[in-house]
Scaffold this active site. Structure first.
Site, PDB file in Angstrom:
ATOM      1  N   GLY A   1      71.554  82.253   8.681  1.00 40.67           N
ATOM      2  CA  GLY A   1      70.418  82.756   9.445  1.00 40.67           C
ATOM      3  C   GLY A   1      69.568  83.785   8.736  1.00 40.67           C
ATOM      4  O   GLY A   1      68.632  84.324   9.336  1.00 40.67           O
TER       5      GLY A   1
ATOM      6  N   HIS B   1      79.159  77.756   8.217  1.00 43.31           N
ATOM      7  CA  HIS B   1      78.603  76.691   7.370  1.00 43.31           C
ATOM      8  C   HIS B   1      77.126  76.451   7.687  1.00 43.31           C
ATOM      9  O   HIS B   1      76.629  75.323   7.636  1.00 43.31           O
ATOM     10  CB  HIS B   1      79.396  75.391   7.547  1.00 43.31           C
ATOM     11  CG  HIS B   1      79.552  74.604   6.288  1.00 43.31           C
ATOM     12  ND1 HIS B   1      80.687  74.655   5.523  1.00 43.31           N
ATOM     13  CD2 HIS B   1      78.720  73.749   5.637  1.00 43.31           C
ATOM     14  CE1 HIS B   1      80.566  73.857   4.479  1.00 43.31           C
ATOM     15  NE2 HIS B   1      79.370  73.305   4.526  1.00 43.31           N
TER      16      HIS B   1
END
Length: 382
Positions: free
Chosen positions: A311, A278
């Protein structure tokens, strides 16, 4: 400012958005350890440079769930994204379609399924949480079917919302009523361009898909209080039979971090999973996506489609995720920042940057097609 990279879009978003919106997009839960690891663990993976290989004909297209895509990615569901620009989800779906990639509308987006569908020229994806009111869920699924949504992304890692300190500091969480409204209004007043474009001309400011259960409120007064009160913490694997009974299209389970859970998704009959924590916004201290992905892909990658998010800050990161075993990635913060920076044009430019960076990464790792990207493209998995 000149936007030449995803971090540039982040800075542009920080300058444009009221603080409570920027921190909501930008932040993670608790000490934000996982949020940072998502970025660092991925960026530290060394790509294996190869030379003197004919890379004059690069092809970045792929196919996911029967859809032919120009790039191996989709725009991930982002709550409140419609506040980042005027009717933001509508602008984002147009940019995604122009780039030949899917857009995923969040359950807690600002624009409704119907509104996005009116602006879309082809099917988009819809994301759903398990909500206590099953009749309401059936209604949402029926609307998604009526809108010809092609894929349901069912998020399973949010039975309760994580504690995101930044949102308490800005008044998005824990500050309902007049006090919270005044707090957010004061932050908006410091961003006059946003206040005019979105605050005044971008109304209504509601969680459009769940407006019918808000009892006259917007859901933004105390966003996380609403989620705590309406999301179902009793959810278990058996409950997903309910989803399968109501949804006959492509089903993707989002929020998998463990190979055993990935195997459960296979047994359920899911078409795909998203390896995801998440975005570091739920349980802090768990594995980064980069660390969790390879074992999951090895365990189930031959039985369903493995996607990943978390990321990703460049096209190089997309290539890294594919090398770890993903068949495609979901971009979240990247498109939300780009939308805040310059609306539809910002999202379109961000996707072009991702494509250009992928082309460089593929050329210099000696790959010409997406299906050639594998572990051999990595110099080290450390």
């Amino acid at each position: 400012m000149i936007t030449a990279s995803i971090p540039d879009f982040r800075e542009a978003a920080r300058r444009r958005l009221p603080r409570f919106l920027f921190e909501y997009i930008d932040g993670g839960s608790y000490a934000e350890t996982t949020l940072r690891r998502n970025v660092s663990d991925l960026s530290e993976l060394a790509l294996r440079q190869r030379v003197l290989r004919d890379v004059s004909d690069l092809n970045l297209s792929t196919e996911l769930f029967g859809e032919k895509l120009s790039l191996p990615l989709a725009l991930a569901p982002v709550g409140l994204a419609g506040l980042n620009a005027r009717r933001g989800e509508v602008q984002a779906v147009r940019a995604a379609e122009s780039a030949g990639v899917p857009f995923t509308l969040s359950t807690v987006g600002v624009c409704t399924i119907d509104e996005v569908a009116r602006s879309a020229r082809k099917p988009f994806w819809f994301q759903l949480y398990m909500i206590r009111d099953r009749a309401f869920m059936k209604d949402l699924l029926a609307k998604a079917v009526e809108a010809d949504c092609s894929t349901l992304v069912f998020t399973v890692d949010m039975p309760v919302p994580g504690s995101r300190y930044r949102d308490y500091h800005t008044g998005l969480a824990g500050a309902g009523g007049m006090k919270g409204a005044l707090w957010r209004f004061s932050q908006a007043a410091m961003r006059p361009v946003w206040s005019w474009d979105v605050g005044m001309n971008g109304r209504p400011h509601t969680l459009g898909n769940v407006a019918t259960v808000l009892q006259g409120r917007t859901g933004i007064e105390d966003f996380f209080a609403w989620m705590r009160n309406n999301f179902d913490p009793s959810i278990n694997w058996r409950d997903l039979d309910f989803i399968r009974s109501e949804w006959k299209g492509t089903l993707v389970i989002k929020g998998i971090l463990d190979p055993e859970d990935a195997k459960e998704a296979v047994h359920l009959g899911a078409d795909g999973i998203v390896v995801s924590n998440h975005g570091g916004r739920q349980l802090d201290g768990v594995l980064s996506t980069a660390c969790a992905l390879a074992p999951i892909a090895e365990a189930v990658g031959d039985r369903l489609t493995v996607l990943a998010d978390g990321g990703i800050r460049s096209g190089l990161d997309v290539v890294r995720m594919l090398a770890l075993g993903a068949k495609g990635v979901l971009l979240g913060r990247a498109w939300a920042w780009a939308l805040a920076a310059n609306g539809e044009a910002g999202v379109a430019k961000m996707l072009k940057l991702i494509e250009a960076e992928m082309r460089v990464a593929m050329a210099l790792t000696g790959t010409t097609r997406v299906d050639q990207i594998n572990r051999d493209c990595l110099a080290s998995l450390g």
